[in-house]
Design a protein around this motif. Structure first.
Motif, short mmCIF file in Angstrom:
data_model
loop_
_atom_site.label_atom_id
_atom_site.label_comp_id
_atom_site.label_asym_id
_atom_site.label_seq_id
_atom_site.Cartn_x
_atom_site.Cartn_y
_atom_site.Cartn_z
N SER A 122 0.81 -1.21 0.00
CA SER A 122 0.00 0.00 0.00
C SER A 122 0.85 1.27 0.00
N ASN A 123 2.03 1.22 0.62
CA ASN A 123 2.89 2.40 0.64
C ASN A 123 3.37 2.79 -0.75
N ALA A 148 0.82 5.03 -2.05
CA ALA A 148 0.92 6.35 -1.43
C ALA A 148 2.03 7.16 -2.07
N ARG A 154 0.37 10.66 -0.13
CA ARG A 154 -0.23 10.14 1.10
C ARG A 154 -1.41 10.97 1.56
N ASP A 155 -1.48 12.23 1.13
CA ASP A 155 -2.60 13.07 1.54
C ASP A 155 -3.83 12.88 0.66
N GLU A 158 -5.98 11.00 3.73
CA GLU A 158 -5.03 10.29 4.58
C GLU A 158 -3.88 11.25 4.88
N SER A 176 1.19 2.01 6.57
CA SER A 176 0.39 1.53 5.44
C SER A 176 -0.50 2.68 4.99
N TRP A 177 -1.17 2.45 3.87
CA TRP A 177 -2.02 3.50 3.30
C TRP A 177 -3.45 2.99 3.25
#
Length: 251
Positions: free
Chosen positions: A189-190, A193, A198-199, A203, A210-211
């Motif tokens: 998942s990263n 991101a 990531r935002d 998030e 993890s994302w």
């Protein structure tokens, strides 16, 4: 004018160190790893070939003595002489095609994200496993289509067996593609991101391991893969109407 000219000439220049960079032309190969390109091409070509063979017309019922009739979903394979109905339903073919596109997209984004994070290519096991499944699906479909018929079988039985086999191979292929896409989203998942930010999708925790959006999408795909894997053979196929008692007795 002289004052303006002196002002421009005497304007203080930059006092910090100047950085120099060499600009060079970058190609697609600089962004797309060679192993990813080869794996994706192998998966796409073999899966498209398997799905394409599954769309071919079905099998004629063939001759032989009248006996037990094939299942109602396969009874229409000999309804039109010379052009039987395909053994895989349009719904399953659409599902397999969408699963292929989703997996290729997930695999590509995951590989790009891991390259940005300078991580080891964790997409390789899922890619190789899926490539093997797709490569095995094509000979399985070809064997079922061109194998020697069952001798002395009741009318329509051999056609039904072939259609069931091809339908199950297509279903397994669709479930495998969807499940492997879910695995990549849940375990990498990263990487997503790193590509989407990531935002994205609200998030905001920079210290998260993890994302969340990728985990949610992976969970949905995992449930979808389970549903695809347990779909009965004739669930999505149109059923032939049952004959009237008088017609059945006459037959």
């Amino acid at each position: 004018m002289a004052a303006h000219a002196l002002g421009q000439i005497s304007y203080p220049g930059p006092r910090r160190m100047r950085r120099q960079a060499v600009l060079s032309v970058r190609h697609v190969s600089d962004f797309l790893p060679r192993r990813l390109a080869l794996t994706t091409a192998a998966i796409f070509v073999s899966a498209v070939a398997a799905i394409g063979h599954a769309t071919l017309p079905g099998f004629a019922a063939g001759g032989g003595p009248l006996g037990s009739r094939p299942p109602s979903w396969a009874a229409g394979t000999a309804r039109k002489p010379g052009w039987p109905r395909p053994p895989v339903s349009p719904a399953m073919l659409t599902t397999a095609s969408l699963a292929l596109l989703v997996f290729v997209a997930v695999l590509s984004v995951t590989a790009v994200g891991q390259a940005r994070l300078a991580e080891a290519p964790g997409w390789v096991p899922a890619g190789l496993l899926t490539a093997g499944a797709c490569a095995a699906a094509l000979p399985a479909i070809l064997t079922a289509r061109f194998r020697q018929g069952v001798r002395d079988a009741p009318r329509g039985l051999d056609a039904a067996l072939r259609a069931i086999t091809i339908h199950r191979v297509a279903r397994t292929l669709a479930a495998t593609l969807t499940a492997q896409a879910a695995v990549l989203l849940l375990t990498q998942s990263n990487a997503w991101a790193a590509v989407l930010g990531r935002d994205a999708f609200w998030e905001t925790d920079p210290a998260a391991t993890s994302w969340g959006p990728a985990l949610a999408a992976g969970t949905v795909l995992g449930v979808a893969a389970t549903v695809i894997a347990v779909i009965p053979v004739g669930a999505a196929a149109p059923r032939s109407p049952a004959p009237l008692p008088g017609q059945e007795a006459a037959a």
